[in-house]
Each structure stands twice: as C-alpha cells, then as structure tokens.
Design a protein around this motif. Structure first.
Motif, PDB file in Angstrom:
ATOM      1  N   ILE A  45       1.044  -1.282  -0.130  1.00  0.00           N
ATOM      2  CA  ILE A  45       0.078  -0.035  -0.120  1.00  0.00           C
ATOM      3  C   ILE A  45       0.982   1.071  -0.048  1.00  0.00           C
ATOM      4  N   GLU A  46       0.536   2.710  -0.968  1.00  0.00           N
ATOM      5  CA  GLU A  46       1.276   3.447  -1.144  1.00  0.00           C
ATOM      6  C   GLU A  46       0.373   4.922  -0.841  1.00  0.00           C
ATOM      7  N   THR A  47       0.579   5.572   0.061  1.00  0.00           N
ATOM      8  CA  THR A  47      -0.122   6.782  -0.123  1.00  0.00           C
ATOM      9  C   THR A  47       0.504   7.849   0.640  1.00  0.00           C
ATOM     10  N   SER A  48       1.937   7.968   0.575  1.00  0.00           N
ATOM     11  CA  SER A  48       2.845   9.001   0.839  1.00  0.00           C
ATOM     12  C   SER A  48       2.669  10.197   0.139  1.00  0.00           C
ATOM     13  N   CYS A  49       1.975  10.302  -0.924  1.00  0.00           N
ATOM     14  CA  CYS A  49       2.056  11.759  -1.962  1.00  0.00           C
ATOM     15  C   CYS A  49       0.794  11.828  -2.345  1.00  0.00           C
ATOM     16  N   VAL A 103      -1.272  19.471  -2.442  1.00  0.00           N
ATOM     17  CA  VAL A 103      -1.918  20.121  -1.354  1.00  0.00           C
ATOM     18  C   VAL A 103      -2.323  18.966  -0.426  1.00  0.00           C
ATOM     19  N   PRO A 104      -1.496  19.139   0.754  1.00  0.00           N
ATOM     20  CA  PRO A 104      -1.413  17.864   1.682  1.00  0.00           C
ATOM     21  C   PRO A 104      -2.897  17.464   2.264  1.00  0.00           C
ATOM     22  N   GLU A 105      -3.883  18.452   2.610  1.00  0.00           N
ATOM     23  CA  GLU A 105      -5.071  18.098   3.203  1.00  0.00           C
ATOM     24  C   GLU A 105      -5.968  17.533   2.066  1.00  0.00           C
ATOM     25  N   ILE A 106      -5.829  17.928   0.738  1.00  0.00           N
ATOM     26  CA  ILE A 106      -6.477  17.376  -0.356  1.00  0.00           C
ATOM     27  C   ILE A 106      -6.046  15.774  -0.558  1.00  0.00           C
ATOM     28  N   ALA A 107      -4.955  15.626  -0.382  1.00  0.00           N
ATOM     29  CA  ALA A 107      -4.148  14.309  -0.748  1.00  0.00           C
ATOM     30  C   ALA A 107      -4.895  13.319   0.393  1.00  0.00           C
ATOM     31  N   SER A 108      -4.621  13.860   1.570  1.00  0.00           N
ATOM     32  CA  SER A 108      -5.016  12.797   2.578  1.00  0.00           C
ATOM     33  C   SER A 108      -6.541  12.350   2.473  1.00  0.00           C
ATOM     34  N   ARG A 109      -7.568  13.448   2.283  1.00  0.00           N
ATOM     35  CA  ARG A 109      -8.883  13.042   2.270  1.00  0.00           C
ATOM     36  C   ARG A 109      -8.984  12.191   0.973  1.00  0.00           C
ATOM     37  N   ALA A 126       5.432   3.505   5.576  1.00  0.00           N
ATOM     38  CA  ALA A 126       5.310   4.183   6.804  1.00  0.00           C
ATOM     39  C   ALA A 126       6.187   5.545   6.942  1.00  0.00           C
ATOM     40  N   GLY A 127       6.636   5.792   5.931  1.00  0.00           N
ATOM     41  CA  GLY A 127       7.264   7.348   5.719  1.00  0.00           C
ATOM     42  C   GLY A 127       8.495   7.163   4.841  1.00  0.00           C
ATOM     43  N   PRO A 128       9.191   8.246   4.433  1.00  0.00           N
ATOM     44  CA  PRO A 128       8.785   9.510   4.552  1.00  0.00           C
ATOM     45  C   PRO A 128       7.962  10.095   3.744  1.00  0.00           C
ATOM     46  N   GLY A 129       7.031  11.007   4.177  1.00  0.00           N
ATOM     47  CA  GLY A 129       6.159  11.441   3.040  1.00  0.00           C
ATOM     48  C   GLY A 129       5.265  12.381   3.913  1.00  0.00           C
ATOM     49  N   LYS A 184      -2.210 -11.646   9.647  1.00  0.00           N
ATOM     50  CA  LYS A 184      -0.888 -11.578   8.896  1.00  0.00           C
ATOM     51  C   LYS A 184      -0.166 -10.599   9.386  1.00  0.00           C
ATOM     52  N   PRO A 185       1.276 -10.633   9.132  1.00  0.00           N
ATOM     53  CA  PRO A 185       2.027  -9.637   9.738  1.00  0.00           C
ATOM     54  C   PRO A 185       2.052  -8.449   9.020  1.00  0.00           C
ATOM     55  N   LEU A 186       2.243  -7.221   9.751  1.00  0.00           N
ATOM     56  CA  LEU A 186       2.386  -5.969   9.225  1.00  0.00           C
ATOM     57  C   LEU A 186       3.818  -5.585   8.805  1.00  0.00           C
ATOM     58  N   ILE A 187       4.030  -4.934   7.689  1.00  0.00           N
ATOM     59  CA  ILE A 187       5.535  -4.531   7.441  1.00  0.00           C
ATOM     60  C   ILE A 187       5.423  -3.159   7.167  1.00  0.00           C
ATOM     61  N   ALA A 188       6.150  -2.389   8.080  1.00  0.00           N
ATOM     62  CA  ALA A 188       6.335  -0.933   7.764  1.00  0.00           C
ATOM     63  C   ALA A 188       7.478  -0.659   6.777  1.00  0.00           C
ATOM     64  N   VAL A 189       7.343  -0.115   5.614  1.00  0.00           N
ATOM     65  CA  VAL A 189       8.297  -0.044   4.574  1.00  0.00           C
ATOM     66  C   VAL A 189       8.426   1.707   4.458  1.00  0.00           C
ATOM     67  N   ASN A 190       9.848   1.803   4.296  1.00  0.00           N
ATOM     68  CA  ASN A 190      10.511   2.875   3.886  1.00  0.00           C
ATOM     69  C   ASN A 190      10.190   3.144   2.606  1.00  0.00           C
ATOM     70  N   HIS A 191       9.482   4.422   2.122  1.00  0.00           N
ATOM     71  CA  HIS A 191       9.164   4.610   0.768  1.00  0.00           C
ATOM     72  C   HIS A 191      10.505   4.518  -0.197  1.00  0.00           C
ATOM     73  N   LEU A 192      11.606   5.141   0.376  1.00  0.00           N
ATOM     74  CA  LEU A 192      13.102   5.316  -0.134  1.00  0.00           C
ATOM     75  C   LEU A 192      13.319   4.010  -0.750  1.00  0.00           C
ATOM     76  N   MET A 193      13.271   3.029   0.328  1.00  0.00           N
ATOM     77  CA  MET A 193      13.811   1.832   0.391  1.00  0.00           C
ATOM     78  C   MET A 193      12.808   1.008  -0.933  1.00  0.00           C
ATOM     79  N   GLY A 194      11.529   1.280  -1.061  1.00  0.00           N
ATOM     80  CA  GLY A 194      11.030   0.903  -2.011  1.00  0.00           C
ATOM     81  C   GLY A 194      11.610   1.105  -3.385  1.00  0.00           C
TER      82      GLY A 194
END
Ligand code: KG4
Ligand code: ZN
Length: 351
Positions: free
Chosen positions: A11-15, A52-58, A89-92, A113-123
């Motif tokens: 899942i990707e939602t950082s930008c 615009v961050p607010e528009i993005a998260s909505r 899980a960041g950065p973003g 199932k396990p949760l895996i927090a991923v660094n976007h840059l690592m992606g």
C-alpha cells in the motif's frame, strides 16, 4: 539460496498517488507483479500547481479501500494467500501516510498476517531487484521529487550515504522550472518532452558544485542556483521554452553524471569484492530517458552495469512497497501494531 515464494499486499499513500499491489517472489528477485493499481490525484492538485496535503489525505481516505479491493481482485488470489501486508510508513505527507498505514494495520489484524512498515525510499531502492533481481551490493542514484542521493547499498541494513542534495531535490527542480515556464504539474515529463525539441547549448546555465566558484569534490548535489538562473533568464529576455528546457536538462545531466562518477569511485573502494559493479537508478526522475541515456554512457566508460526500472515502476507505485516489504519479511522483519507513521525517515536508518 531462495526460500518459498511470499505473496505480499503493498500500500502506497505517501504523496499524491493512491496505490495498492500484489507481488509474489523471494529475494533477490526478480519477483512477479500480480497486480499494480495506481490511482493518481494529479487532477485534484493541478489547479494549485503542486500537491496540497489536506486534499491528498482526504482523497486517499476516499478511494484506498476500493484500490486495495481491485488489486486483490486483479491478482486473482484469495485474501488468505497473502503472507503479509506492507505499507509506506514514511517519509512523506503525514496525513496520507497515516491513512495507508492504519489501513494496513486493520487488514493485517483482520487477516492474521504480519504488518510490514516500509520506508518509501527503500521501495524505490529495491525496485531493480523486483524487476531484474539485481545482486547486492549496488550503487544507487535515487532521484525523485523529494530526494536526490547517491548510496552504496550493501544490504537492507547497510546503506552508505555518498552524496545528497544541499538544497532542492532534482525532481523539485524540474517541477519549479516547469512552473516558471507556465507548464502543468508535475513538470518533469513536460520539460523532458519540450527539451527534445530544443537546443541544449542555447543558454549557458550553471552546474553548481561541479564547475564555477563553489566546486566540491564530493558527490553532493545542489540545484537551487540552477533554478534561480532559469528564473533570471526568463525574466530578462524573451526565450524559446524548448531551448530553456533543453539547456536546463543538459545542466541536470552534467551534474548527475559528475556526481555519480565521484560516487562510483567511493563504491569501488567500499566494495572491492563486488562482482559485476552495477548502478541502479530509482525514483520518478529515472523515468527521464535523456538522463538514463547519459548515465548509460557513463556506466560504459566506468565499467558499471546499469539498471533502470521501466518508467511506471520509477514513479510512485505500490509494487515497489510490496517488494520492499517482501524483502524485509524474508529477512525476518515485521512490525508491531504500534508502529508510527513518520514524516521524515532517512534511508541510512531504514529498518
Ligand atoms: O518518485 P516520485 O514519483 O515521487 C516522489 O517520491 O517524489 O517522483 C516524482 C518526481 C516529480 O518531481 C516529477 O516531476 C519527476 O519525478 N519526474 C520526472 C520525469 N517523470 C517524473 N522528472 C524528469 N523527467 C521525467 N520524465
Ligand atoms: Zn517516490
């Protein structure tokens, strides 16, 4: 040695892209992309000339569930076949990251199932392993809207920073120059298209840190002086947009090639045992074919192989997050439900 293939939901939602994907495989790759859904919000942000961050998260909140359902549906798998749920899980932008990570927590809990927090840059960094199974170590040039770095990648927990930008990221410079020229957001692809029709020697633009009064022999980058030079140029005289784009892109290419050459020397010293030396280019700007061609010439000169993922996997997507999560899970890493979203998360401490 390869283990049993893992199937990961990413899942990707950082930008400004809401994305979900299912990827199957095992390190070092290549992996299989069973589905890769990217819902872009570009239209929602276009009137403002940037995200615009607010528009993005909505917007993430409104469509993420259906994007995930489509990713699972198109992959043709049963939810029970998913071995882990990975999310950026960041950065973003923190609001967007929160939406994706919270959704992943709920799904992981629901599926058991396990949760895996991923660094976007690592992606971005590991995409070339997903696409072509590039072996470790490799030299990474990470060029996106928010980052511009050169790293020696010895492993998931061995990232050595050789150079970084002291001001703007390279994608940001493309976007700002595009805005100065009245081109729509995001500017990179527009500038590339027009540059192909212009004269790269029409204007003598600066190559900060590479030539001129502030030369640095490190692999660091600087782009703000170049952007300012473009602004002054467009303010002072009537210019052909194509020529400005071509001259700007030529300066960017010279800067990236010079800094990458410096980092190649560092990499050679750091990893003398590396078999075939390889440069991996990742991040949205890697979609620029003129930049990729210049780096291919440099690699040929310096005895490096080159891996540039296809454009759709260079810009933000969830297949790269699923793959980075897969590599982390295969190495025994997963996260507690309490893991927090992070606006900042340097790659050199990414696990
Ligand atoms: O990796 P990405 O999709 O998002 C970030 O994590 O930043 O990168 C987006 C950046 C934007 O600045 C965009 O203008 C730039 O990548 N970009 C390009 C090209 N395609 C995207 N820059 C130059 N040439 C391109 N063809
Ligand atoms: Zn990115």
């Amino acid at each position: 040695m390869t283990g049993k293939a893992l199937t990961i939901l990413g899942i990707e939602t950082s930008c400004d892209e809401t994305a979900a994907a299912i990827v199957r495989g095992y390190p070092p790759g290549p992996g299989q992309i069973l589905s890769n859904i990217v819902a872009s919000q570009i239209e929602a942000h276009a009137p403002y000339g940037g995200v615009v961050p607010e528009i993005a998260s909505r917007a993430h909140l409104e469509i993420l569930d259906s994007v995930i359902a489509r990713a699972i549906g198109e992959a043709g798998i049963a939810p029970a076949e998913i071995d882990g749920v990975a999310a950026t899980a960041g950065p973003g932008l923190i609001g967007g990251v929160m939406v994706g990570l919270t959704t992943a927590k709920g799904l992981g809990l629901g599926l058991g199932k396990p949760l895996i927090a991923v660094n976007h840059l690592m992606g971005h960094a590991l995409t070339a392993r997903l696409t072509e199974g590039v072996a470790l170590p490799f030299l990474l040039l990470l060029v996106s809207g928010g980052h511009c770095q050169l790293l020696g990648v010895g492993g998931l927990d061995d990232m050595r920073l050789y150079g970084t930008t002291i001001d703007d990221a390279v994608g940001e410079a493309f976007d700002k120059v595009a805005k100065l020229l009245g081109l729509p957001y995001p500017g990179g692809p527009q500038v590339e298209k027009l540059a192909a029709k212009g004269n790269p020697r029409a204007f003598a633009l600066p190559r900060p840190l590479v030539t001129g009064h502030n030369v640095r022999k490190t692999a660091d980058f600087s782009f703000s002086g170049l952007k300012t030079a473009v602004r002054l140029l467009t303010e002072r005289q009537a210019v052909k947009t194509e020529d400005v784009c071509a001259s700007f892109q030529a300066a960017v290419i010279d800067i990236l090639a010079d800094r990458t050459e410096k980092a190649m020397q560092r990499f050679g010293t750091d990893f003398p045992e590396a078999g075939e030396k390889k440069l991996v280019v990742a991040g949205g700007v890697a979609a620029n074919r003129a930049i990729a061609a210049a780096l291919a010439r440099l690699c040929a000169e310096q005895g490096f192989g080159l891996a540039v993922p296809p454009p759709a996997l260079c810009t933000d997507n969830a297949a790269m997050i699923a793959w980075a999560g897969l590599e982390k899970l295969a190495a025994g890493g997963s996260d507690e439900l309490a893991v927090a979203p992070r606006a900042r998360w340097p790659l050199a401490s990414a696990l």
